[in-house]
Design an enzyme around this catalytic site. Structure first.
Site, PDB file in Angstrom:
ATOM      1  N   CYS A  36      16.923  36.357  45.571  1.00 50.64           N
ATOM      2  CA  CYS A  36      16.424  36.904  46.825  1.00 50.64           C
ATOM      3  C   CYS A  36      15.120  37.659  46.567  1.00 50.64           C
ATOM      4  O   CYS A  36      14.822  38.038  45.434  1.00 50.64           O
ATOM      5  CB  CYS A  36      17.418  37.889  47.425  1.00 50.64           C
ATOM      6  SG  CYS A  36      18.893  37.096  48.054  1.00 50.64           S
ATOM      7  N   HIS A  44       3.465  56.035  56.592  1.00 54.68           N
ATOM      8  CA  HIS A  44       2.143  55.736  57.154  1.00 54.68           C
ATOM      9  C   HIS A  44       1.361  57.033  57.374  1.00 54.68           C
ATOM     10  O   HIS A  44       0.156  57.102  57.108  1.00 54.68           O
ATOM     11  CB  HIS A  44       2.278  54.981  58.476  1.00 54.68           C
ATOM     12  CG  HIS A  44       3.163  53.776  58.405  1.00 54.68           C
ATOM     13  ND1 HIS A  44       4.266  53.612  59.212  1.00 54.68           N
ATOM     14  CD2 HIS A  44       3.125  52.697  57.581  1.00 54.68           C
ATOM     15  CE1 HIS A  44       4.861  52.466  58.901  1.00 54.68           C
ATOM     16  NE2 HIS A  44       4.182  51.896  57.915  1.00 54.68           N
ATOM     17  N   LYS A  78      14.915  54.473  49.273  1.00 55.95           N
ATOM     18  CA  LYS A  78      13.793  53.869  49.966  1.00 55.95           C
ATOM     19  C   LYS A  78      14.003  54.043  51.464  1.00 55.95           C
ATOM     20  O   LYS A  78      15.135  53.940  51.950  1.00 55.95           O
ATOM     21  CB  LYS A  78      13.765  52.376  49.607  1.00 55.95           C
ATOM     22  CG  LYS A  78      12.431  51.766  49.813  1.00 55.95           C
ATOM     23  CD  LYS A  78      12.374  50.366  49.284  1.00 55.95           C
ATOM     24  CE  LYS A  78      11.148  49.721  49.926  1.00 55.95           C
ATOM     25  NZ  LYS A  78      10.855  48.415  49.456  1.00 55.95           N
ATOM     26  N   HIS A  80       6.053  55.649  60.582  1.00 57.21           N
ATOM     27  CA  HIS A  80       6.944  56.619  59.942  1.00 57.21           C
ATOM     28  C   HIS A  80       6.115  57.500  59.016  1.00 57.21           C
ATOM     29  O   HIS A  80       4.892  57.328  58.917  1.00 57.21           O
ATOM     30  CB  HIS A  80       8.099  55.920  59.225  1.00 57.21           C
ATOM     31  CG  HIS A  80       7.715  54.929  58.170  1.00 57.21           C
ATOM     32  ND1 HIS A  80       6.943  55.250  57.092  1.00 57.21           N
ATOM     33  CD2 HIS A  80       7.991  53.607  58.040  1.00 57.21           C
ATOM     34  CE1 HIS A  80       6.771  54.187  56.323  1.00 57.21           C
ATOM     35  NE2 HIS A  80       7.384  53.165  56.884  1.00 57.21           N
ATOM     36  N   LYS A 133      15.265  50.894  57.824  1.00 58.85           N
ATOM     37  CA  LYS A 133      16.013  50.918  59.078  1.00 58.85           C
ATOM     38  C   LYS A 133      17.506  50.767  58.809  1.00 58.85           C
ATOM     39  O   LYS A 133      18.329  51.424  59.431  1.00 58.85           O
ATOM     40  CB  LYS A 133      15.558  49.760  59.974  1.00 58.85           C
ATOM     41  CG  LYS A 133      14.426  50.142  60.884  1.00 58.85           C
ATOM     42  CD  LYS A 133      14.228  49.035  61.901  1.00 58.85           C
ATOM     43  CE  LYS A 133      13.161  49.430  62.896  1.00 58.85           C
ATOM     44  NZ  LYS A 133      12.717  48.304  63.709  1.00 58.85           N
ATOM     45  N   CYS A 149       8.843  34.058  51.645  1.00 56.67           N
ATOM     46  CA  CYS A 149       9.606  35.181  52.205  1.00 56.67           C
ATOM     47  C   CYS A 149       8.931  35.581  53.514  1.00 56.67           C
ATOM     48  O   CYS A 149       7.775  36.016  53.517  1.00 56.67           O
ATOM     49  CB  CYS A 149       9.644  36.360  51.236  1.00 56.67           C
ATOM     50  SG  CYS A 149      10.419  37.810  51.976  1.00 56.67           S
ATOM     51  N   HIS A 179      13.218  42.568  50.250  1.00 54.69           N
ATOM     52  CA  HIS A 179      13.899  42.339  51.533  1.00 54.69           C
ATOM     53  C   HIS A 179      15.326  41.828  51.392  1.00 54.69           C
ATOM     54  O   HIS A 179      16.012  41.633  52.391  1.00 54.69           O
ATOM     55  CB  HIS A 179      13.056  41.399  52.405  1.00 54.69           C
ATOM     56  CG  HIS A 179      11.723  41.987  52.742  1.00 54.69           C
ATOM     57  ND1 HIS A 179      10.569  41.666  52.057  1.00 54.69           N
ATOM     58  CD2 HIS A 179      11.386  42.934  53.641  1.00 54.69           C
ATOM     59  CE1 HIS A 179       9.565  42.377  52.544  1.00 54.69           C
ATOM     60  NE2 HIS A 179      10.035  43.148  53.490  1.00 54.69           N
ATOM     61  N   CYS A 223       7.808  39.326  53.880  1.00 54.23           N
ATOM     62  CA  CYS A 223       6.635  39.610  53.020  1.00 54.23           C
ATOM     63  C   CYS A 223       5.402  38.863  53.502  1.00 54.23           C
ATOM     64  O   CYS A 223       4.290  39.190  53.104  1.00 54.23           O
ATOM     65  CB  CYS A 223       6.839  39.133  51.585  1.00 54.23           C
ATOM     66  SG  CYS A 223       7.988  40.032  50.603  1.00 54.23           S
TER      67      CYS A 223
HETATM   68  N1  MSP Z   1      -0.674  45.594  57.196  1.00 49.12           N
HETATM   69  C1  MSP Z   1      -0.617  45.816  55.785  1.00 49.12           C
HETATM   70  C2  MSP Z   1      -1.903  46.441  55.298  1.00 49.12           C
HETATM   71  C3  MSP Z   1      -3.125  45.669  55.548  1.00 49.12           C
HETATM   72  S1  MSP Z   1      -4.542  46.503  55.036  1.00 49.12           S
HETATM   73  C4  MSP Z   1      -5.757  45.370  55.072  1.00 49.12           C
HETATM   74  C5  MSP Z   1       0.537  46.771  55.462  1.00 49.12           C
HETATM   75  N2  MSP Z   1       0.968  47.523  56.450  1.00 49.12           N
HETATM   76  S2  MSP Z   1       2.184  48.570  56.366  1.00 49.12           S
HETATM   77  O1  MSP Z   1       2.411  49.002  57.723  1.00 49.12           O
HETATM   78  O2  MSP Z   1       3.286  48.011  55.672  1.00 49.12           O
HETATM   79  O3  MSP Z   1       1.630  49.801  55.624  1.00 49.12           O
HETATM   80  C6  MSP Z   1       1.617  49.909  54.241  1.00 49.12           C
HETATM   81  C7  MSP Z   1       1.005  51.242  53.884  1.00 49.12           C
HETATM   82  O4  MSP Z   1       1.738  52.318  54.536  1.00 49.12           O
HETATM   83  C8  MSP Z   1       1.117  51.594  52.420  1.00 49.12           C
HETATM   84  O5  MSP Z   1       0.116  51.026  51.638  1.00 49.12           O
HETATM   85  C9  MSP Z   1       0.971  53.094  52.497  1.00 49.12           C
HETATM   86  O6  MSP Z   1      -0.365  53.410  52.804  1.00 49.12           O
HETATM   87  C10 MSP Z   1       1.839  53.440  53.693  1.00 49.12           C
HETATM   88  N3  MSP Z   1       3.258  53.619  53.339  1.00 49.12           N
HETATM   89  C11 MSP Z   1       4.312  52.974  53.905  1.00 49.12           C
HETATM   90  N4  MSP Z   1       5.467  53.445  53.379  1.00 49.12           N
HETATM   91  C12 MSP Z   1       5.213  54.394  52.466  1.00 49.12           C
HETATM   92  C13 MSP Z   1       6.006  55.204  51.622  1.00 49.12           C
HETATM   93  N5  MSP Z   1       7.317  55.170  51.629  1.00 49.12           N
HETATM   94  N6  MSP Z   1       5.364  56.039  50.772  1.00 49.12           N
HETATM   95  C14 MSP Z   1       3.992  56.132  50.735  1.00 49.12           C
HETATM   96  N7  MSP Z   1       3.228  55.371  51.519  1.00 49.12           N
HETATM   97  C15 MSP Z   1       3.784  54.504  52.401  1.00 49.12           C
HETATM   98  O7  MSP Z   1       0.960  46.793  54.321  1.00 49.12           O
END
Ligand code: MSP
Length: 514
Positions: free
Chosen positions: A142, A20, A299, A17, A302, A125, A146, A128
Site C-alpha cells: 500500500c 498549513h 500524524k 489546519h 481525519k 496512488c 494513505h 498522492c
Molecule cells: N498543493 C500542494 C503544494 C503545491 S505547491 C506548488 C500541497 N498542498 S497541501 O495542502 O498538502 O500542503 C502541504 C503543505 O502544508 C506542507 O508543505 C506544509 O507547508 C504544510 N503542512 C501540512 N501539514 C503539515 C504538518 N503536519 N506539519 C507542518 N507542515 C504541514 O502539498
C-alpha cells in the site's frame, strides 16, 4: 531591496489546519520583518485546485468542482485573514490568468523539445496524485502515506526530460558562486537531495494525464490535462505575470524564498528548478523545508479525528498568541510534536505570566508613581535597557535564518530581564524613600517594555500595537518601528519612550488559561 516569499499553494480537498497555518504564519513573520526593514515585499500564497483528488472531494460534497473550490478557497482566505496573514496576492490555479500562463509555459516547453509522448503503465496512488515505484510501497503493498493499494494505470502521457537536467541541478545546488545558485535549507535537507540526485539517474516524469478532466488542457493536445503538480508549481511565476513578462515579474522573480514542509521538497528542489532551467528562467534563490509536526505523537488525520483547525487555536488563545505559539514550540527545521496541553502551558508561561505581566506591572508603576506620565530619563550606556536592546539586535540574525523558536526564546530572555529589573529596582520602595532616581528608573521601565514591543511586532502585531498605545504613543507601532529598523545607523530614539506621554492601561493582554 525586493523580497519575494511564497508558501505552497494548499490543496482544496479540505479546509485549512494548523499544519498549513504553520507555514503561512512563518512566511508572514518573515514578510513583516522584511517590510519593517524597508524591503519591498511580495508575499504569495493561494490554493491548488485541480486534479482527481479535488474532483473526488467535490463529488462527495455533491458540488461541481468549481463550486467546491470556491468554497474551500474562501475558507483559506478567511483563516488567513483571522491569523492576520499579510499576503500580497492569493493565487488560485483556476484563475483564468494562471490557466493561460500554464498553457503558454507548456507550449514553450513542447516547442523546445523538452516533452515527448510515451505509453506508460504503473501503480498510481490517487490521493498522492502520482505513480509509485515498488520500493515506495509498504509491506502490504500500500501507499505508506494513505494506506491504500495503488491502482494499475496505463496511459499515454507527455513526459518532461527531467533526466537531462541532473548535472545542471547538482551544479547549481552545490556551487555557491554559480550565477543561478539555488540554496536548499536546512543543510541536512540539502545533503539528502544531493545524495538522492547523485545516487541514481533521474527518471523523466509524466506531466499530463489523459484520464483526468478537472485540469488545464494541454495547448498541443486537448485530450490531455496538465499534471496537477506541474500546474501548481507554475503558480510562483504565473502570479507575477510571467506570461506577459510584466514589470512585477521582472522585479520580483527569482523568488527569494520558497517555504514549505519537507513532504514536498523534492518537487521544489528538483522538478521545479529543472522546469525552470529547461525554460531559461532563473532559479529561486532559496528553498526552505521545515519539519512536519504531529499532534500528541500522531500524524494529523481525519481518520484519527485529531486535526486542529486554526479557528480552534484562535478561539482558545486569540490570533496573536496563536501565531506566537505555533512558531515557538520547536525549531523550524525539524519535526516536532504539539499537544493542546503544551500549547496552554506555553501560553501561560510566555504570554500570560511573562509578557502580560511585564506590561501590566510597568504600566502600574508609571500610573502609581508618576501619575501616568512617562518621566524624563535616558537609556545610559551599560544600563539594563541598553542590554535588552543590544541582545535583541543581535538576535535579528535568527529571524533572518528562520530560527523562529530561538528568536522567541530571545524575546523571553529580554522579558525576563525586564521583569527582574522591576523586582531589583523596586520602584514601590523608592517611592516610599523619596529616592530621586525614581523618575529615571520609571523611564527605563517604559524603555524596556517599548523596545520589546517593537520586536514582538512580526509575531504579535495586535498586541504590539496595543502596548504601544498603552505607552501613550499616537503614531502606529508599525510606522515608527519601520523608521527605527530602516535607519542606518539605527536611531533608537524611535523606540524609546516619550517623556510626557500619558499611559493608559486597558485590560489584561493575556488572561491566564486553566
Ligand atoms: N498543493 C500542494 C503544494 C503545491 S505547491 C506548488 C500541497 N498542498 S497541501 O495542502 O498538502 O500542503 C502541504 C503543505 O502544508 C506542507 O508543505 C506544509 O507547508 C504544510 N503542512 C501540512 N501539514 C503539515 C504538518 N503536519 N506539519 C507542518 N507542515 C504541514 O502539498
Amino acid at each position: 531591496m525586493k523580497f519575494y516569499i511564497t508558501t505552497p499553494i494548499y490543496y482544496v480537498n479540505d479546509t485549512p489546519h494548523i499544519g498549513h497555518a504553520y507555514t503561512s504564519v512563518a512566511a508572514d513573520v518573515l514578510a513583516r520583518w522584511r517590510r519593517l526593514n524597508g524591503h519591498e515585499v511580495f508575499y504569495l500564497t493561494g490554493t491548488d485546485e485541480h486534479g482527481a483528488k479535488i474532483a473526488q472531494a467535490a463529488a462527495k460534497a455533491g458540488q461541481s468542482p468549481k463550486e467546491f473550490c470556491d468554497y474551500i478557497s474562501g475558507e483559506y482566505k478567511k483563516a488567513w485573514e483571522k491569523l492576520q496573514i499579510t499576503n500580497d496576492d492569493f493565487i488560485r490555479t483556476t484563475d483564468t490568468a494562471h490557466e493561460s500562463a500554464v498553457k503558454y509555459f507548456l507550449q514553450k516547453l513542447h516547442d523546445s523539445g523538452n516533452l515527448y509522448l510515451k505509453k506508460y503503465e504503473g501503480m498510481y496512488c490517487v490521493p498522492c496524485e502520482k505513480f509509485l515505484a515498488t520500493q515506495d510501497l509498504n509491506e502490504d503493498l500500500c501507499c505508506p502515506d494513505h494506506k491504500q493499494k495503488p491502482v494499475t494505470r496505463s496511459e499515454e502521457n507527455y513526459f518532461f526530460k527531467l533526466s537531462a537536467y541532473r548535472d545542471k541541478l547538482i551544479e547549481r545546488i552545490l556551487d555557491d558562486a554559480h550565477p543561478d545558485h539555488m540554496e536548499i535549507c536546512p543543510p541536512e535537507r540539502k545533503s539528502e537531495i544531493i545524495g538522492k540526485l547523485k545516487a541514481a539517474p533521474l527518471e523523466d516524469i509524466s506531466i499530463s494525464r489523459a484520464t483526468i478532466e478537472w485540469g488545464i488542457p494541454l495547448p498541443f493536445d486537448k485530450a490531455q490535462t496538465a499534471y496537477v503538480w506541474i500546474d501548481a508549481l507554475l503558480n510562483y511565476i504565473t502570479a507575477l505575470g510571467y506570461e506577459n513578462n510584466s514589470e512585477v515579474f521582472k522585479k520580483f522573480w527569482p523568488a527569494d524564498v520558497h517555504l514549505m514542509a519537507k513532504d514536498i521538497l523534492w518537487f521544489h528542489s528538483v522538478i521545479w528548478p529543472a522546469m525552470l532551467i529547461a525554460s531559461g528562467i532563473p532559479l529561486p534563490k532559496k528553498v526552505f523545508a521545515h519539519g512536519f509536526f504531529t499532534i500528541d505523537g500522531q500524524k494529523m488525520s481525519k481518520t484519527l479525528g485529531n486535526i486542529i483547525r486554526p479557528d480552534e487555536l484562535i478561539n482558545s488563545f486569540g490570533p496573536d498568541a496563536a501565531r506566537y505559539l505555533i512558531l515557538s514550540l520547536f525549531p523550524f527545521g525539524v519535526d516536532g510534536d504539539i499537544s493542546r496541553a503544551g500549547l496552554t502551558e506555553r501560553y501561560n508561561s510566555d504570554l500570560a505570566n511573562n509578557l502580560g505581566n511585564l506590561a501590566n506591572r510597568t504600566l502600574d508603576m508609571i500610573e502609581k508613581f508618576s501619575g501616568k506620565v512617562i518621566p524624563q530619563g535616558a537609556v545610559l550606556p551599560g544600563s539594563v535597557s541598553e542590554g535588552i536592546l543590544s541582545n535583541l539586535s543581535s538576535s535579528e540574525q535568527l529571524l533572518e535564518n528562520l530560527e523562529f523558536s530561538r528568536f522567541t526564546a530571545s524575546l523571553q530572555t529580554a522579558i525576563d530581564t525586564a521583569n527582574r529589573y522591576i523586582q531589583n529596582t523596586a520602584p514601590w520602595k523608592m517611592a516610599k524613600e523619596n529616592n530621586p532616581e525614581l523618575p529615571s528608573v520609571l523611564y527605563n521601565l517604559a524603555a524596556n517594555l517599548k523596545i520589546i514591543t517593537a520586536y514582538i511586532l512580526p509575531f504579535m502585531p495586535m498586541t504590539s500595537q496595543k502596548i504601544w498605545e498603552q505607552l501613550g504613543e499616537t503614531e502606529s507601532v508599525e510606522s515608527t518601528a519601520k523608521k527605527f529598523f530602516g535607519s542606518a545607523p539605527r536611531d533608537k530614539s524611535f523606540i524609546l519612550p516619550h517623556p510626557g506621554a500619558v499611559t493608559q492601561k486597558t485590560g489584561i493582554l493575556f488572561p491566564r488559561i486553566k
